[in-house]
Every structure is written in structure tokens, then in C-alpha cells.
Motif scaffolding. Structure first.
Motif, PDB file in Angstrom:
ATOM      1  N   HIS A   1      -3.678   1.086 -10.940  1.00 21.59           N
ATOM      2  CA  HIS A   1      -1.982   0.038 -10.825  1.00 21.59           C
ATOM      3  C   HIS A   1      -0.560   0.948 -10.140  1.00 21.59           C
ATOM      4  CE1 HIS A   1      -5.290  -2.239 -12.358  1.00 21.59           C
ATOM      5  NE2 HIS A   1      -4.426  -3.223 -12.143  1.00 21.59           N
TER       6      HIS A   1
ATOM      7  N   ASP B   1       8.931  -0.129 -14.480  1.00 16.37           N
ATOM      8  CA  ASP B   1       7.749   0.027 -13.255  1.00 16.37           C
ATOM      9  C   ASP B   1       7.894   1.348 -12.647  1.00 16.37           C
ATOM     10  OD1 ASP B   1       6.558   0.115 -10.702  1.00 16.37           O
ATOM     11  OD2 ASP B   1       8.098  -1.376  -9.485  1.00 16.37           O
TER      12      ASP B   1
ATOM     13  N   SER C   1      -4.434  -1.214  -3.737  1.00 14.12           N
ATOM     14  CA  SER C   1      -3.381  -1.625  -2.408  1.00 14.12           C
ATOM     15  C   SER C   1      -4.198  -2.567  -2.016  1.00 14.12           C
ATOM     16  CB  SER C   1      -3.662   0.235  -1.977  1.00 14.12           C
ATOM     17  OG  SER C   1      -2.340  -0.287  -1.022  1.00 14.12           O
TER      18      SER C   1
ATOM     19  N   PRO D   1       8.536   0.623  -4.156  1.00 15.90           N
ATOM     20  CA  PRO D   1       7.880   0.709  -5.176  1.00 15.90           C
ATOM     21  C   PRO D   1       8.552   1.734  -6.178  1.00 15.90           C
ATOM     22  CG  PRO D   1       6.328   1.772  -3.230  1.00 15.90           C
ATOM     23  CD  PRO D   1       7.819   1.210  -2.788  1.00 15.90           C
TER      24      PRO D   1
ATOM     25  N   ARG E   1       5.159  -5.879  -8.968  1.00 11.31           N
ATOM     26  CA  ARG E   1       5.656  -4.557  -8.365  1.00 11.31           C
ATOM     27  C   ARG E   1       6.102  -4.559  -6.785  1.00 11.31           C
ATOM     28  NH1 ARG E   1       0.194  -4.228 -10.584  1.00 11.31           N
ATOM     29  NH2 ARG E   1      -0.803  -5.484  -9.391  1.00 11.31           N
TER      30      ARG E   1
ATOM     31  N   GLY F   1       1.092   2.277  -5.272  1.00 11.31           N
ATOM     32  CA  GLY F   1       2.475   2.405  -4.103  1.00 11.31           C
ATOM     33  C   GLY F   1       2.371   3.149  -3.593  1.00 11.31           C
TER      34      GLY F   1
ATOM     35  N   ASP G   1      -3.124  -5.821  -3.310  1.00  8.03           N
ATOM     36  CA  ASP G   1      -1.600  -5.730  -3.204  1.00  8.03           C
ATOM     37  C   ASP G   1      -1.383  -6.793  -1.528  1.00  8.03           C
ATOM     38  OD1 ASP G   1      -1.074  -5.683  -5.513  1.00  8.03           O
ATOM     39  OD2 ASP G   1       0.129  -3.463  -5.979  1.00  8.03           O
TER      40      ASP G   1
ATOM     41  N   GLN H   1       5.565   2.221 -10.346  1.00  8.28           N
ATOM     42  CA  GLN H   1       5.027   3.085  -8.899  1.00  8.28           C
ATOM     43  C   GLN H   1       5.769   3.971  -8.011  1.00  8.28           C
ATOM     44  OE1 GLN H   1       3.090  -0.413  -6.942  1.00  8.28           O
ATOM     45  NE2 GLN H   1       1.646   0.179  -7.569  1.00  8.28           N
TER      46      GLN H   1
ATOM     47  N   ASN I   1       0.162   1.258  -0.936  1.00 10.39           N
ATOM     48  CA  ASN I   1       0.948  -0.224  -0.060  1.00 10.39           C
ATOM     49  C   ASN I   1       2.591   0.407   0.210  1.00 10.39           C
ATOM     50  OD1 ASN I   1       0.072  -2.166  -2.457  1.00 10.39           O
ATOM     51  ND2 ASN I   1       1.356  -1.572  -3.755  1.00 10.39           N
TER      52      ASN I   1
END
Lengths: 99, 377
Positions: free
Chosen positions: B269, B249, B192, B237, B232, B273, B195, B251, B276
Motif C-alpha cells: 500500500h 502519507d 495500484s 503521492p 492516497r 504510489g 486504485d 507513499q 499510481n
């Protein structure tokens, strides 16, 4: 012989997987996979093979091979793949991509 | 003075001391370093930090140094040097993207957070492009950034998105600071962080405020063949792509959807999310440029308070604490941090109980503190 293969992780975090039963494959293809497994010494590999150098976003491979009542699972970082195992991983990656 | 009780230690958080040590006058630096070295709380960090500071004085002159190599589609690192710091642009677009992207990232850390490269000490930024053939990945190997060309079918070259470059470079910063374990929740926090600061360098390059940014990671990376907008989305997410070949996806945006898995080092990974999205919510809540306040809170918390086992709950508590220290207890910024975590299902704890203080803290001589900031001591 049954082979379950998963590639996970990497920057994209995408899962790539294939399940193979060599009985369902053409003879030549089955023989190649069985040879690659034999050459890698698969059943003697450690269950977890990690990279000593750390890092991030490498792929992670998880292989399970079942044969004649025995089964073994190896989880290995892309950064720590033993040389003898690489041809098997390369072939299974291609199969998972449908190549 | 009596070094048995250091008044600085009692009231000034380590991150402020570090700022003073990095940016203050010579006298301030000496005092701050003395206080830092006396702090039991940062005992683990101090040796490395003081060592870095000692070397830093001359090293600060060295500043930004980028070197971009090509692996020429093999896997040997670092490969052939293609562009060193100050050299003119190459004919190779990936080389220039790695050069410019790592430069923008160096500038974000230096200009905004006063951090001189990955290690805080001007470490050279080494990047390798054209790694392997059709390689669908970019990574940090513990020493340098590495980028593949992509397969051309689903993925373009990995240097094409500046947030990917910022992501990889930030793995280096994390390695030299919190060193979050690359597994389970600490690993998802590690991801995170990459990102977040990858998105922040993109936003800063584009001059975008939090509400103007797309909060996407790898938007340029996907080819036209993929049904999706990016790899992403910090804003939403789980919605970045939904493709017949690549899948959907995975997330989560909330703790109730946390994914427990043995793969991907415990889903680093995937579950990234959650933090994030918490960051996105608080940045938008704070308004303005996300790197200025939200980014600073997370950077300072990770630098000073996170360790290798920090999980989501402790990250929530520590970012909340740091927001209070930087912007005031009960400030809009601190409330925004609480809201961000709340939206992903994490309630920030009450302020951590004060650590036992050395005797005599309450009697810390105010005059000493004043002298520190007046620069006359």
C-alpha cells in the motif's frame, strides 16, 4: 517481558504500533498480557502465518515477544489469526490506539 | 485447413484474439478460439479461457447480478441478504452504496472493456457491509467484497467512496487475470491496479476527463477530524494526509524513494504510489477520459501479458508494448506511456525481442486473415 506490536496494511495502509515493557505496566495489566501470551502458545507459533484463501487489503500483524533471553517474532495475516492469539492481538490493538 | 501452422497466431496478439472471440460473429469466434488454443504463448491461460468462453455463451444472458449482505457488526460472512439484483433500495445507506458502486464498476468493465464481471463469465458480485464493530477497513477475501463501518472518529463507512468499492472489486478482477502476488512489487502493482480502476469508476460516474479528476483515493472516507484530503493521491503521492494521530502519507512518487519494508506485505500500500503516479501522468498526457485509452492499455496488458511475478519494470515494458499494439508504435498514446514511467524513474525497455515464431509465419496467408474479419469463413 517486552512486546513489540505492529499492525500494517489494510485498505488505508496505516501503521499502528506499540512497544510494551510489562515492567512499566500496572500489575494487573502486566499479568493480563502475560496470560494472553501464555494462552496463545506464542513461542510455539510459526513465524509466518498466511491465509490460504488469498484476498487483499487485510491487516498484517507483526508481534515480537522477548522474555528471559528468548525472543520470537510472528507475522500473521488478519485472515489467518489463530483463535488462541486473537485476544492478545485485540488487546495490543487497543493499546496501540491508546485505549 | 492445416492447423499445424496457424496464421492467426503469427500476427494477431492474444488480446485481440480474445476480443474477437468475445465480440465477433460466430465464425470469427470459432477461428479466434482455434487460434488461441494453438498458441503456446498463452498455454497457461487458454484452458481457463476457453472453458470460460464455452460457458459464456449462455451465461452472457445472466449479466449483472449484485447481492449485498449485512454482517450486522459481526464477522461471519456473507451475513444476511439485504438487497438482491433488481430489488428496490434499502433503508440502509451502506447497502445501497455497495449495490450502486458495484453496479457502476460492473458497467465500467462491461461497457468499456467488454468484461462480464470479475471472472469474465458473469460471476455474481457479493458484498457485505457492517462487518465487525468500528472496523476501519474494507477488503476482498478471495470471494467477495467486505466493508467496515469505520470508527466514526477518523473513518466514515467504507462504502462512502465509490473508488473504495472499485478498488475492492478490481482485486477480484486481478485474481482472475494476472493474479499478481500480494507481496513486494507485484503486490504494489496489484494495489495500484485497484486504485487505478477505483479512480476510473469515480471519474466515469462523474463524467470527468483526466485533467478534471482529483485522482484521490478515499476522499470521502476521512472524517473532519483528520488533517488530510484523502488516503492516497495518484496525482501527488505522499501528500494525501499529514495528521498528528494518523501520521503522514508514506507513499513515494518515484523509484528513488521506493520503501523497502517487511511490513504491509513488503509495502504494497506504500509503493503502489509509484505506478499510481505513472498512470496519472500518462492519462493526463493522453487527455480525454482516462478509462478510454490509459485504462484500456493497463487493463489489456494486465489481462494478457502480466503474470503473478510481474514487477514495475516489466509492467512498464508491457504497457508500452500494448500501447503500441492498440494505438500504433510511436503513437501519442505509446509516448505517453513512456513518459508516465519515466516520471517515476523507470525507463521503458526497447520493445521486447520477438518470440521465436513457428515455421512458416512469414508465409501466413493473407486471405485467411481477411476472411476472418469479413466473417465469411
Amino acid at each position: 517481558m517486552k512486546i513489540d506490536f505492529v499492525r500494517s496494511g489494510g485498505f488505508a495502509g496505516l501503521r499502528l504500533a506499540v512497544n510494551v515493557d510489562t515492567q512499566d505496566l500496572p500489575d494487573a495489566e502486566a499479568a493480563l498480557l502475560e496470560k494472553l501470551i501464555r494462552d496463545s502458545g506464542f513461542f510455539d507459533l510459526a513465524e509466518h502465518i498466511k491465509s490460504p484463501s488469498g484476498g487483499a487489503d487485510r491487516f498484517e500483524y507483526r508481534l515480537t515477544v522477548s522474555e528471559g533471553g528468548r525472543s520470537h517474532t510472528v507475522t500473521v495475516s488478519e485472515a489467518a489469526v489463530p483463535e488462541g492469539l486473537r485476544p492478545l492481538i485485540d488487546r495490543l490493538t487497543e493499546m496501540a490506539k491508546g485505549l | 485447413m492445416d492447423h499445424h501452422i496457424d496464421p492467426l497466431l503469427c500476427i494477431i496478439p492474444p488480446h485481440m484474439l480474445k476480443n474477437i472471440a468475445e465480440k465477433g460473429t460466430d465464425a470469427q469466434k470459432r477461428a479466434a478460439l482455434a487460434a488461441l488454443s494453438a498458441s503456446a504463448r498463452i498455454r497457461e491461460q487458454r484452458t481457463a479461457f476457453i472453458k470460460a468462453m464455452v460457458v459464456k455463451v449462455p451465461a452472457a444472458i445472466s449479466g449483472k447480478h449484485r447481492a449485498v449482505y449485512s454482517a450486522n457488526n459481526l464477522t461471519s460472512l456473507p451475513g444476511v441478504l439485504m438487497r438482491d439484483e433488481g430489488a428496490p433500495p434499502s433503508a440502509d445507506v451502506a447497502v445501497n452504496e455497495a449495490y450502486d458502486g458495484s453496479g457502476a464498476m460492473y458497467d465500467l468493465y462491461m461497457d468499456v472493456y467488454q468484461r462480464n464481471s470479475l471472472d469474465g463469465n458473469g460471476l455474481r458480485l457479493n458484498s457485505t457491509v457492517h462487518y465487525d464493530k468500528n472496523y476501519d477497513n474494507a477488503f476482498w477475501n478471495g470471494e467477495q467484497m467486505v466493508y467496515g463501518d469505520g470508527d466514526g472518529q477518523f473513518f466514515n463507512r467504507f462504502t462512502i467512496s465509490i473508488d473504495v468499492i472499485g478498488h475492492e472489486l478490481t482485486h477480484g478482477v486481478t485474481q482472475y487475470t494476472s493474479n499478481l502476488d500480494y507481496r513486494n512489487q507485484p503486490g504494489a502493482l496489484n494495489e495500484s491496479f485497484s486504485d487505478i480502476f477505483g479512480s476510473l469508476v469515480k471519474q466515469r460516474t462523474k463524467g470527468q476527463t483526466a485533467d478534471q479528476a482529483d485522482w484521490l483515493i478515499g476522499a470521502e472516507l476521512l472524517t473532519m477530524n483528520v488533517r488530510g484530503v484523502a488516503l492516497r493521491s495518484m496525482k501527488a503521492p505522499g501528500t494525501a494526509y499529514n495528521d498528528p494521530v494518523l501520521g503522514k502519507d508514506p507513499q513515494p512518487a518515484h523509484m528513488k524513494d521506493y520503501v523497502t519494508t517487511l511490513e504491509d506485505n513488503g509495502g504494497v500500500h506504500i509503493n503502489s504510489g509509484i505506478p499510481n503516479h505513472a498512470f496519472y501522468v500518462m492519462a493526463v498526457e493522453m487527455g480525454g477520459f482516462a478509462w478510454e485509452k490509459a485504462g484500456r492499455i493497463w487493463y489489456v496488458a494486465a489481462r494478457d501479458d502480466f503474470n503473478n511475478t510481474t514487477n514495475f519494470q516489466s509492467a512498464a515494458n508491457l504497457t508500452y508494448k500494448v500501447a503500441g499494439e492498440l494505438y500504433g508504435v510511436g503513437s501519442i498514446e505509446q509516448m505517453a506511456v513512456a513518459k508516465g514511467w519515466s516520471e517515476v524513474g523507470i525507463t521503458v525497455g526497447v520493445q521486447p525481442q520477438p518470440q521465436p515464431q513457428p515455421d512458416g509465419c512469414l508465409a501466413a496467408p493473407v486471405a485467411f486473415i481477411r476472411s476472418l474479419f469479413s466473417g465469411k469463413s
